[in-house]
Write an enzyme that holds these catalytic residues in place. Structure first.
Site, short mmCIF file in Angstrom:
data_model
loop_
_atom_site.label_atom_id
_atom_site.label_comp_id
_atom_site.label_asym_id
_atom_site.label_seq_id
_atom_site.Cartn_x
_atom_site.Cartn_y
_atom_site.Cartn_z
N GLU A 23 -57.96 -44.96 -46.68
CA GLU A 23 -56.85 -45.73 -47.24
C GLU A 23 -56.50 -45.06 -48.42
O GLU A 23 -57.12 -44.76 -49.44
CB GLU A 23 -57.27 -46.99 -47.68
CG GLU A 23 -57.46 -47.98 -46.61
CD GLU A 23 -58.13 -49.47 -46.98
OE1 GLU A 23 -57.69 -49.82 -48.10
OE2 GLU A 23 -59.03 -50.14 -46.46
N GLU A 30 -48.11 -57.43 -45.28
CA GLU A 30 -48.85 -58.51 -44.82
C GLU A 30 -48.73 -59.79 -45.53
O GLU A 30 -49.22 -59.77 -46.74
CB GLU A 30 -50.22 -58.01 -44.72
CG GLU A 30 -50.44 -56.79 -43.68
CD GLU A 30 -51.74 -56.39 -43.66
OE1 GLU A 30 -52.66 -56.94 -43.09
OE2 GLU A 30 -51.95 -55.18 -44.09
N LYS A 32 -51.61 -62.28 -47.00
CA LYS A 32 -52.78 -61.67 -48.02
C LYS A 32 -52.68 -62.32 -49.21
O LYS A 32 -51.83 -62.68 -49.83
CB LYS A 32 -52.61 -59.94 -48.11
CG LYS A 32 -52.97 -59.21 -47.00
CD LYS A 32 -53.20 -57.84 -47.47
CE LYS A 32 -54.73 -57.47 -46.78
NZ LYS A 32 -55.32 -56.17 -47.40
N GLU A 65 -50.11 -57.20 -53.44
CA GLU A 65 -51.06 -57.12 -52.12
C GLU A 65 -50.50 -57.34 -50.96
O GLU A 65 -51.01 -56.93 -49.79
CB GLU A 65 -52.26 -58.16 -52.27
CG GLU A 65 -53.36 -57.78 -53.44
CD GLU A 65 -54.48 -56.70 -53.02
OE1 GLU A 65 -54.36 -56.35 -51.90
OE2 GLU A 65 -54.86 -56.09 -53.90
#
Ligand SMILES: *[C@@H]1O[C@H](CO)[C@@H](O)[C@H](O)[C@H]1NC(C)=O
Length: 382
Positions: free
Chosen positions: A267, A321, A324, A330
């Site tokens: 990642e 997303e 999150k 984030e």
């Protein structure tokens, strides 16, 4: 001018270029992947995502954070390499062979070989949890899962690893002083590295220059021109933070005599939106990091301590997303919005591929199809 471009020879050359392009792009395909996180309520159906990646992007590797059956089915016959993840909380149970066998039977066997599952990650950043039971169970769980794969003869194609946060290092600056946290080094990392070596698996890390940079080090984190950081011991100069992080990990591996183990970036990424007033966060900067990241890990330049290497790298993340928790950034690490339009362009969506996809099936038979087409073109010309 028109005449020149209309000759059969020009057509042949044009056709050749189009047909050979996939060969030159192979590097991207082998090296760059994405993390397909799904903590959102607005994502497109996995079937749509899989064909979008296959037909319209150069991305040929995805990593899931689970083993979602719908997603695994969606990637069948796409040729895309898929990494699945056992969640942290199953690690203690996975040390029991019967549980590991069952996990493989439910989460892997039904999908292979149609879905090209190439790796199973056991947990994510397990040491960061500070949960003793999880941490002591990690390597035994990996060994047990390996035994379950061997029983089904899946171990030749599927490798097992586990990604780490950089907090596993007690020392990382300058990079030559990199070492693993005492205690964990001997009791967890050494047996883990022995397992990885025995199974020909990579050591996986999640380096995020974004989380380690401040206003002063933004240029260093973003691969921009900067004074660099000098390592007295090795007399090497570091011009970007990612290299320094990779080499700190390399030094830690070397200290335990495991410098031969491949390092994979499981990642890394940069958010395109932050909270009001948050410096160093916008779409331009996110695009800049990810673009230069791709160039850098693919270039073959390597790092000061690991020259001439490429690094298999998974960008976090495929989508923004929305569910999150935490600060705004984030929820904004995605390369794509839920409608699959790019948040910013870093050259991974290719119009040529998108066009060609309408006519040909992009599967493993691709190169053979190309060869046949080439033959056909030649016959037509002469
Ligand atoms: C890296 O590549 C350069 C240039 O080709 C070469 O001179 C050097 O010896 C290589 N280094 C290693 C460690 O392979």
């Amino acid at each position: 001018m028109d005449k020149v471009f209309n000759t059969p020879l020009a057509h042949l050359l044009g056709a050749l270029l189009v047909l050979l392009a996939p060969i030159f792009l192979q590097g991207v395909e082998g090296t760059i992947g994405v993390n397909y996180g799904t903590v959102a309520d607005d994502l497109p159906p996995p079937v749509q995502v899989a064909s979008f990646l296959r037909d319209s992007t150069f991305i040929r590797r995805v990593r899931l954070f689970d083993a979602n059956p719908e997603i695994l089915k969606a990637f069948a016959r796409t040729g895309i390499s898929v990494t699945v993840n056992v969640p942290n909380d199953l690690i203690p149970q996975l040390t029991m062979l019967s549980f590991a066998q069952q996990w493989v039977e439910i989460n892997v066997l039904p999908y292979v070989p149609a879905t090209n599952i190439v790796r199973i990650l056991v947990g994510n950043e397990v040491i960061s949890t500070a949960n003793k039971l999880l941490i002591v169970s990690l390597v035994p769980a990996m060994e047990t899962l390996q035994a379950a794969l061997v029983e089904k003869s899946l171990d030749r194609h599927i490798r097992i690893s586990t990604p780490h946060f950089l907090g596993i290092l007690s020392n990382s600056s300058p990079p030559s002083t990199g070492k693993f946290r005492p205690g964990y080094d001997i009791h967890v990392l050494k047996p883990l590295l022995e397992f990885l070596r025995a199974t020909n698996s990579p050591f996986m890390i999640n380096p995020y220059p974004f989380f380690d940079s401040s206003d002063n080090t933004l240029d260093y984190a973003l691969f921009r021109p900067n004074p660099g950081v000098f390592d007295e011991t090795t007399q090497l100069t570091y011009t970007n933070m990612l290299d320094a992080q990779l080499d700190a990990v390399f030094s830690a591996l070397k200290l335990l005599d495991f410098e031969d183990i491949e390092i994979v970036i499981a990642e890394t990424g940069w958010p395109s939106r932050g909270d009001p007033g948050q410096a160093g966060v916008d779409t331009g900067i996110a695009a800049e990091y990810n673009k230069k990241l791709i160039q850098h890990v693919m270039s073959g330049i390597g790092t000061p301590l690991m020259p001439n290497r490429t690094f298999e790298t998974y960008i976090f993340a495929l989508f923004n997303e929305d569910l999150k928790p935490g600060p705004t950034c984030e929820r904004n690490f995605g390369l794509f919005k839920p409608d699959m339009t790019p948040v910013y362009d870093i050259g991974i969506v290719h119009p040529r591929v998108a066009n060609a996809a309408a006519n040909t099936d992009h599967s493993h038979t691709n190169s053979r199809t190309n060869l046949l087409l080439l033959l056909l073109v030649c016959l037509m010309c002469f």
